[in-house]
Each structure stands twice: as C-alpha cells, then as structure tokens.
Enzyme design. Structure first.
Site, PDB file in Angstrom:
ATOM      1  N   THR A  51       2.360  24.305  -4.219  1.00 45.75           N
ATOM      2  CA  THR A  51       2.226  25.581  -3.498  1.00 45.75           C
ATOM      3  C   THR A  51       2.805  25.491  -2.085  1.00 45.75           C
ATOM      4  O   THR A  51       3.736  26.213  -1.737  1.00 45.75           O
ATOM      5  CB  THR A  51       0.738  26.000  -3.394  1.00 45.75           C
ATOM      6  OG1 THR A  51       0.166  25.968  -4.676  1.00 45.75           O
ATOM      7  CG2 THR A  51       0.607  27.396  -2.784  1.00 45.75           C
ATOM      8  N   PHE A  98       0.876  -1.194   0.000  1.00 47.95           N
ATOM      9  CA  PHE A  98       0.000   0.000   0.000  1.00 47.95           C
ATOM     10  C   PHE A  98       0.898   1.226   0.000  1.00 47.95           C
ATOM     11  O   PHE A  98       1.747   1.381   0.883  1.00 47.95           O
ATOM     12  CB  PHE A  98      -0.918   0.036   1.232  1.00 47.95           C
ATOM     13  CG  PHE A  98      -1.911   1.173   1.167  1.00 47.95           C
ATOM     14  CD1 PHE A  98      -3.202   0.965   0.694  1.00 47.95           C
ATOM     15  CD2 PHE A  98      -1.544   2.465   1.531  1.00 47.95           C
ATOM     16  CE1 PHE A  98      -4.111   2.018   0.605  1.00 47.95           C
ATOM     17  CE2 PHE A  98      -2.446   3.531   1.433  1.00 47.95           C
ATOM     18  CZ  PHE A  98      -3.732   3.302   0.978  1.00 47.95           C
ATOM     19  N   LYS A 144       2.373  10.271   8.554  1.00 49.43           N
ATOM     20  CA  LYS A 144       1.753   9.754   9.796  1.00 49.43           C
ATOM     21  C   LYS A 144       2.414  10.307  11.069  1.00 49.43           C
ATOM     22  O   LYS A 144       2.331  11.484  11.333  1.00 49.43           O
ATOM     23  CB  LYS A 144       1.758   8.224   9.769  1.00 49.43           C
ATOM     24  CG  LYS A 144       0.886   7.669   8.623  1.00 49.43           C
ATOM     25  CD  LYS A 144       0.265   6.357   8.959  1.00 49.43           C
ATOM     26  CE  LYS A 144      -0.392   5.699   7.801  1.00 49.43           C
ATOM     27  NZ  LYS A 144      -1.798   5.436   7.962  1.00 49.43           N
ATOM     28  N   ASP A 155       9.278   2.824   1.903  1.00 50.07           N
ATOM     29  CA  ASP A 155       8.091   3.557   2.339  1.00 50.07           C
ATOM     30  C   ASP A 155       7.918   3.347   3.845  1.00 50.07           C
ATOM     31  O   ASP A 155       7.420   2.315   4.296  1.00 50.07           O
ATOM     32  CB  ASP A 155       6.871   3.034   1.561  1.00 50.07           C
ATOM     33  CG  ASP A 155       5.578   3.725   1.975  1.00 50.07           C
ATOM     34  OD1 ASP A 155       5.540   4.358   3.050  1.00 50.07           O
ATOM     35  OD2 ASP A 155       4.581   3.609   1.225  1.00 50.07           O
TER      36      ASP A 155
HETATM   37  O1  PSZ Z   1      -7.427   3.366   3.282  1.00 46.09           O
HETATM   38  C1  PSZ Z   1      -6.477   4.182   3.245  1.00 46.09           C
HETATM   39  O2  PSZ Z   1      -6.379   5.111   2.432  1.00 46.09           O
HETATM   40  C2  PSZ Z   1      -5.381   3.998   4.200  1.00 46.09           C
HETATM   41  S1  PSZ Z   1      -5.541   2.999   5.498  1.00 46.09           S
HETATM   42  C3  PSZ Z   1      -3.951   3.190   5.951  1.00 46.09           C
HETATM   43  C4  PSZ Z   1      -3.307   4.003   5.118  1.00 46.09           C
HETATM   44  C5  PSZ Z   1      -4.126   4.484   4.122  1.00 46.09           C
HETATM   45  N1  PSZ Z   1      -1.996   4.213   5.230  1.00 46.09           N
HETATM   46  C6  PSZ Z   1      -1.342   5.179   4.450  1.00 46.09           C
HETATM   47  C7  PSZ Z   1      -0.058   4.843   3.793  1.00 46.09           C
HETATM   48  C8  PSZ Z   1       0.755   3.769   4.216  1.00 46.09           C
HETATM   49  O3  PSZ Z   1       0.382   2.992   5.232  1.00 46.09           O
HETATM   50  C9  PSZ Z   1       1.940   3.510   3.538  1.00 46.09           C
HETATM   51  C10 PSZ Z   1       2.825   2.395   3.951  1.00 46.09           C
HETATM   52  N2  PSZ Z   1       2.298   4.286   2.503  1.00 46.09           N
HETATM   53  C11 PSZ Z   1       1.559   5.314   2.079  1.00 46.09           C
HETATM   54  C12 PSZ Z   1       0.364   5.630   2.705  1.00 46.09           C
HETATM   55  C13 PSZ Z   1      -0.432   6.791   2.221  1.00 46.09           C
HETATM   56  O4  PSZ Z   1      -0.465   7.793   3.170  1.00 46.09           O
HETATM   57  P1  PSZ Z   1      -1.660   8.860   3.206  1.00 46.09           P
HETATM   58  O5  PSZ Z   1      -2.886   8.126   3.633  1.00 46.09           O
HETATM   59  O6  PSZ Z   1      -1.193   9.879   4.175  1.00 46.09           O
HETATM   60  O7  PSZ Z   1      -1.789   9.399   1.839  1.00 46.09           O
END
Ligand code: PSZ
Length: 493
Positions: free
Chosen positions: A374, A210, A350, A319
């Site tokens: 921006t 992810f 996070k 990541d």
């Molecule tokens: O359902 C969702 O959109 C979720 S549930 C948990 C996440 C997103 N985690 C975000 C995440 C991550 O766990 C890793 C390893 N890489 C990138 C991301 C993306 O981060 P955000 O959500 O801040 O864009």
C-alpha cells in the site's frame, strides 16, 4: 510548540534569531550541555513506573529508558527522569543528525511539506506529481555508482524482504529466457505454494549476519537464536564470515587465510544447493557484520565474493541498513571496497530515514504489482532525508565522521594498551567502531556502567561493545566518551 520553545530559548541564550541560528549553525547545537549529567539511579523512578505501565500492555523487557524528546538535543539523550546521556548508540544507529536538529524541526512548518505528510499516498498507484523529481533529487542523488533503479520501503527488514523477491523474479526471468508469459501450471501451482509456480530458490547469508525479522529476512538472519526460535524458516544456505585477529597489521597472513577459507565455503555451498534443486538466486552480506559482533572483512574478501557471485549467476545484495548514510566515513560502506562492478542491489534504512533498495535495471520485474504494497515508503521521510543530505553536504559531515572516528579509534587503542585485560580488538571505520571485552559478563558490566556514568552505547555479538553515534558527533564528544570509558574501566573489578 517545540520549535517555538527551542527558538525562544536559543534567542535568550545567544541573542540570535532562529534564522540567524540556521545560518551560523554549528555542527551540533550550541544548546547541547557540556556533558552528561545523571541525577537518579538508572533506570530512575519515573522510568520504572512507566515500564510497569507499558509491561501491563506488552512485552517490554527490551525497553531501556523512556525519553524526553522535548529536552533531548544534539548528541544528548534526556530520559524521563531528567538524566542526560551522551548518546553513542542513537536508537540502534538510526539517528543521522542527533535530536531536534533545527533543520529538521522546521521541515513541516512549510505547508506544502505538511500536506505531503498528512496526505500519505499509496505510492505504487497515486504518487504526488513531484514524486519522480523527489526520487531523483533525494535518493538518486546519493545512489551507489552505476546503480540506477530505486524502490522505497518501510523498514530494513521489508527492504531486504523485497530485495529477495526482486532477485528471485530476476532469476526466474533469466531461466525463462526473458519470456514474460507464465505457464498455466505455474499460475495454478503458486496458489498452492507448490512448484513450479512457487519454486525452490534460496538466498545465501553468512553466519552471524542480521537482515531483519520478517519471514524471508529472518531465514537469512543468523546472529542469535532468540530472533528465530519457533518461526518456520526456509532451507537456505549459510557460509562462514571472516573472524579476524587484531591488530590487523600483525595478522595479515592469518586473516588472508580466513578470507580464503570462508570464500571457498561460499563457492561450495552455492554448488551444493544448486545441485540439490534449491539453487541460490542471491547472496546477502553486510559490509560490516553488525548485530553479529561488528565483524569486518577485507576489501579483497568483498571483491572475490562479487567474482564468485558473477561466475555463478547469483545476485550480490549488499545490506547497508546499518552501515549506510555516512557512519563509516563514506556514504556507503561498500565504497571502501573498490569493487570492480557496482553491486546488484543495495538495501538501506535507519539513518536514511526511509527504507528501500537500489538495484540495477536488469532487476526490474517485467510486470507491475510484483514488488508492491500500500504505502511503499513515505514521502514525509524523503522530505526529511532531503534536509539530512543537505546538512551532510553543507557541513561536510563525512569529514567530521572521519576526524571524530580517528580521535575515537586512537583513544580506544590507547585504552586497549592501558586496560589489556578489559578491552581488545579495537576495530571499524569512521565512527562505526567497536571493541571486545574478554567475556560476555565483563562486556555487559562495562556497558551497564557506561550507562550509569552517562553514556549510551550498544553491545553486539557475544563480547563486543559498539559505537553508533550520530554524524554530528565531534572530537569534543569523542573526548567525553573516552574520559568516561577510562573512568568506567578503572572501576570495573
Ligand atoms: O533486534 C533487532 O531487531 C535489531 S537490533 C538492530 C537491528 C535490528 N538492525 C536492523 C537491521 C540491520 O542492522 C541490518 C544490517 N539489516 C537489516 C536490519 C533490519 O532493519 P529493521 O529493524 O528496520 O527491520
């Protein structure tokens, strides 16, 4: 208002001033309740009413609870109905110091900090005069060893998205032999989304990975179809990520074979894409594959992955959006892997409060405005992060994570023995822990019952329950978690 209320309450209860409190500060607030207390059905009537209101405006089926952020404190989340939960999930792993930490509550009492917050700059053009210092003192103070460039971003997805662009530009720059001039054909074709200006280049990601939901990031996300359906995607390669058998010490050779099988496919698929005119510029990997089901891979897997990347001229992007900032017991999870060389790029968000990525200087684009937008982050978040990092250091929170993690893991392994039909495959590092249930239905039932019994925890993959507490989760909280989990498992039929 909130801070004043907080200090007064504190002074009444403990007869200390807030200044003394800050000095004496225990790891989690003395105002924390002794444990969860659930007063209504979950979700309660107020939550249901609010959900109806919100649903009239947007798709809100993902909303679990509405919070009362005035009352939530430390490791405890209080909902709109006045129910108090021990929070082992912390907003999808994104709260480093729990709720209303006094060190953060006072941050914007300082007028200078407040001015930085309200005068939010376009960081790529008009940063504040203290911006270089702030980057050095805050983000570079915890930079991965040997990595010396930094870009701030808004969220995890856009950190990965811009890391991919950075890697593509690095790759093309190498192909041009460092010649910074673009050809007229490149300049014309990129405006038509055509080659050679918009080249075929790819990012390899892993099955179950992810990396976010924006368009580029989404093409590398491979955890669940619901994230991807209906959105056009790049033809980018995928390779299998190890799926280990537990306990690890009883499955050494099978797990080694699993590593070898996956790595062979990484090398093969890179070759295939290179040959087919869609060369791989970068590989992105989570140190613990989180959303996809908390799948670990061995240090050897990561060492060999780095070697493959180096031998093929491909950038390795780690990541650390979910694993970064301490929950595995080290600042960065990849530090557990003893990589012989620093990774090329490390992305974060996070618990770091700001998004961004670290990169080696060779990855810096030669021209301005290439990785840009921006805001490019938010100085207000760095002011908060500075305090978070100070607390992590002064209170040795990485040690706390390791100690609490051991209590939790030992307890989970005990429960695995007690309820082998309900939980198995306990795994993870620090407090970044998880276990499997036999089926998705059973997993969802355990997770829902935990919530009814006052614990917020999360699920991932098909059958996993994961823990993602704040860094201030201590052995006493682990004890409460384990007691409630035992009670929950006893009543699962
Ligand atoms: O359902 C969702 O959109 C979720 S549930 C948990 C996440 C997103 N985690 C975000 C995440 C991550 O766990 C890793 C390893 N890489 C990138 C991301 C993306 O981060 P955000 O959500 O801040 O864009």
């Amino acid at each position: 208002m909130l801070r004043k209320g907080f200090a007064t309450l504190l002074e009444k209860k403990f007869l200390v001033t807030s200044a003394q409190y800050s000095k004496k500060l225990s790891i989690s607030s003395p105002l924390e309740p002794e444990g969860p207390s659930i007063k209504t059905t979950v979700p309660g009537p107020k939550t249901k009413k609010l959900l109806k209101e919100l649903s009239a405006l947007q798709q809100a089926d993902s909303v679990q609870l509405f919070a009362d952020y005035d009352k939530s404190i430390g490791n405890y989340f209080v909902d709109a109905d006045g129910n108090t939960f021990l929070d082992a999930f912390t907003q999808i792993s994104s709260v480093p110091l729990g709720y209303n930490h006094p060190e953060l509550l006072t941050t914007f009492d300082d007028k200078h900090n407040l001015r930085e917050l309200i005068n939010r700059p376009a960081l790529g053009v008009f940063p504040a005069q203290n911006w270089p210092d702030r980057l050095k003192n805050v983000l570079m103070s915890v930079a991965p060893n040997g990595v010396n460039g930094i870009a701030t971003m808004m969220c995890g997805s856009c950190s990965n998205e811009n890391a991919y662009k950075t890697v593509m530009m690095w790759y093309r720059n190498k192909q041009r032999g460092g010649n910074v001039d673009f050809t007229p054909e490149e300049l014309a074709t990129c405006m038509l989304n055509q080659q050679p200006g918009s080249p075929n280049l790819s990012i390899l990601s892993f099955k179950g990975g992810f990396h976010g939901r924006t368009f580029g990031a989404l093409s590398t996300t491979r955890s669940k179809p619901i994230h991807k359906l209906d959105c056009p995607a790049f033809d980018w390669p995928v390779a299998p990520f190890p799926r280990y058998k537990y306990p690890l010490d009883q499955h050494v050779s099978e797990n080694q074979q699993e590593d070898a099988k996956c790595l062979e496919q990484v090398a093969d698929v890179i070759e295939k894409y290179n040959k087919n005119g869609n060369p791989v510029a970068g590989v992105i990997v989570e140190p613990i594959q989180s959303e996809g089901g908390d799948h670990e891979a061995s240090p050897e897997f990561f060492q060999k992955l780095q070697k493959i990347c180096q031998s093929k001229g491909v950038a390795l992007i780690i990541d650390e959006v979910q694993t970064g900032c301490g929950p595995t017991g080290k600042m960065w999870c990849y530090e557990h892997f003893n990589l012989p060389c620093p990774p090329d790029v490390v992305t974060f968000s996070k618990k770091m409060l700001t998004g961004g990525f670290y990169f080696n200087t060779e990855f810096r684009p030669p021209q301005a405005y290439r990785v840009f937008n921006t805001w490019m982050g938010d100085p207000g978040k760095l002011i908060l992060l500075e305090r978070v990092l100070k607390v992590i250091k002064s209170q040795n929170l990485l040690n706390v994570v390791n100690e609490t993690g051991k209590t939790l893991k030992d307890g989970l392994l005990e429960l695995e023995k007690e309820f082998p039909h309900l939980i198995n495959s306990v795994r993870g590092r620090g407090t970044f822990l998880s276990f499997n249930a036999p089926t998705t239905d059973c997993r969802d039932k355990i997770n829902a019952d935990l919530k009814k019994n006052g614990i917020l925890s999360g699920t991932c993959g098909e059958i996993a329950i994961r823990l993602r507490p704040a860094l201030i989760f201590q052995p006493k909280h682990a004890g409460i978690y384990l007691d409630i989990l035992r009670k929950t498992l006893k009543n699962v039929n």
